[in-house]
Design a protein around this motif. Structure first.
Motif, mmCIF file in Angstrom:
data_model
loop_
_atom_site.group_PDB
_atom_site.id
_atom_site.type_symbol
_atom_site.label_atom_id
_atom_site.label_comp_id
_atom_site.label_asym_id
_atom_site.label_seq_id
_atom_site.Cartn_x
_atom_site.Cartn_y
_atom_site.Cartn_z
ATOM 1 N N PRO A 1 -96.446 89.074 -24.952
ATOM 2 C CA PRO A 1 -96.286 90.343 -24.095
ATOM 3 C C PRO A 1 -95.886 89.943 -22.778
ATOM 4 O O PRO A 1 -95.986 88.931 -22.194
ATOM 5 C CB PRO A 1 -97.708 90.984 -24.070
ATOM 6 N N HIS B 1 -94.370 91.823 -18.878
ATOM 7 C CA HIS B 1 -94.735 92.912 -18.138
ATOM 8 C C HIS B 1 -93.594 93.568 -17.359
ATOM 9 O O HIS B 1 -92.616 93.264 -16.979
ATOM 10 C CB HIS B 1 -95.793 92.416 -16.935
ATOM 11 N N GLU C 1 -105.406 101.065 -18.899
ATOM 12 C CA GLU C 1 -106.351 100.075 -18.930
ATOM 13 C C GLU C 1 -107.175 99.621 -17.698
ATOM 14 O O GLU C 1 -108.373 99.205 -17.748
ATOM 15 C CB GLU C 1 -105.398 98.658 -19.390
ATOM 16 N N ARG D 1 -100.404 99.907 -21.912
ATOM 17 C CA ARG D 1 -99.432 98.960 -23.239
ATOM 18 C C ARG D 1 -98.590 99.754 -23.904
ATOM 19 O O ARG D 1 -98.793 101.034 -24.228
ATOM 20 C CB ARG D 1 -100.525 98.240 -24.020
ATOM 21 N N ASP D 2 -97.506 99.179 -24.337
ATOM 22 C CA ASP D 2 -96.572 99.833 -25.130
ATOM 23 C C ASP D 2 -96.855 99.407 -26.377
ATOM 24 O O ASP D 2 -97.865 98.643 -26.745
ATOM 25 C CB ASP D 2 -94.859 99.424 -24.826
ATOM 26 N N ALA E 1 -95.821 97.302 -28.654
ATOM 27 C CA ALA E 1 -95.542 95.946 -29.009
ATOM 28 C C ALA E 1 -96.701 95.371 -27.913
ATOM 29 O O ALA E 1 -96.882 94.014 -28.150
ATOM 30 C CB ALA E 1 -94.072 95.637 -28.390
ATOM 31 N N GLY E 2 -97.532 95.729 -27.091
ATOM 32 C CA GLY E 2 -98.546 94.984 -26.515
ATOM 33 C C GLY E 2 -98.189 94.697 -25.008
ATOM 34 O O GLY E 2 -98.759 93.986 -24.384
ATOM 35 N N ASN E 3 -96.900 95.151 -24.638
ATOM 36 C CA ASN E 3 -96.424 94.887 -23.364
ATOM 37 C C ASN E 3 -97.202 95.424 -22.306
ATOM 38 O O ASN E 3 -97.522 96.713 -22.461
ATOM 39 C CB ASN E 3 -95.026 95.061 -23.141
ATOM 40 N N SER E 4 -97.579 94.859 -21.169
ATOM 41 C CA SER E 4 -98.142 95.315 -19.947
ATOM 42 C C SER E 4 -97.341 96.144 -19.158
ATOM 43 O O SER E 4 -96.375 95.815 -18.779
ATOM 44 C CB SER E 4 -98.925 94.411 -19.208
#
Length: 132
Positions: free
Chosen positions: A72, A74, A99, A114-115, A117-120
């Motif tokens: 991930p 950011h 979060e 988060r998106d 895909a798990g990106n912060s």
């Protein structure tokens, strides 16, 4: 010489369809270009947000050097203080969990989420970096 602005930022995703829906419907970004199974590029004010499938950026024959990443990433988007409550509501309406929410010592505010895909991702006021 001094670089004066960030022109583009890049994140990596595993499901381009889910990413397209999220960045268009939740963040309101305007799709600029798309290559199915490889990437989607969005306008974000006077900058660009590039989303790539990492494996595709590492294949030989690309017109640009390989720049895939793993895990991930950011990215922070600017919001005004006055928009913060509306963003909280909007994210909740779209089933996006916040979060964390941070009030910075200089008076800035950040909302983290988060998106697909798990990106912060972060929505932050410019005071976070003393840019007011």
């Amino acid at each position: 010489m001094e670089a004066t602005a960030v022109l583009e930022s890049c994140l990596y995703v595993d499901d381009l369809t889910a990413a397209l829906a999220f960045y268009q419907d939740v963040l309101g970004l305007q799709l600029f270009a798309r290559v199915e199974g490889r990437h989607a590029f969005f306008r974000c004010g006077s900058s660009m947000v590039l989303l790539f499938i990492a494996d595709e950026t590492e294949k030989p024959g690309s017109p640009v050097p390989s720049h895939g990443a793993r895990g991930p990433g950011h990215l922070a988007f600017r919001m005004s203080e006055a928009e913060s409550e509306a963003w909280r509501d909007w994210l909740g309406d779209h089933h996006v969990a916040i979060e964390d929410e941070v009030r910075w010592p200089g008076g800035g505010l950040s909302l983290y989420f988060r998106d697909p895909a798990g990106n912060s991702l972060e929505l932050a006021t410019s005071r976070t970096w003393g840019l007011d």
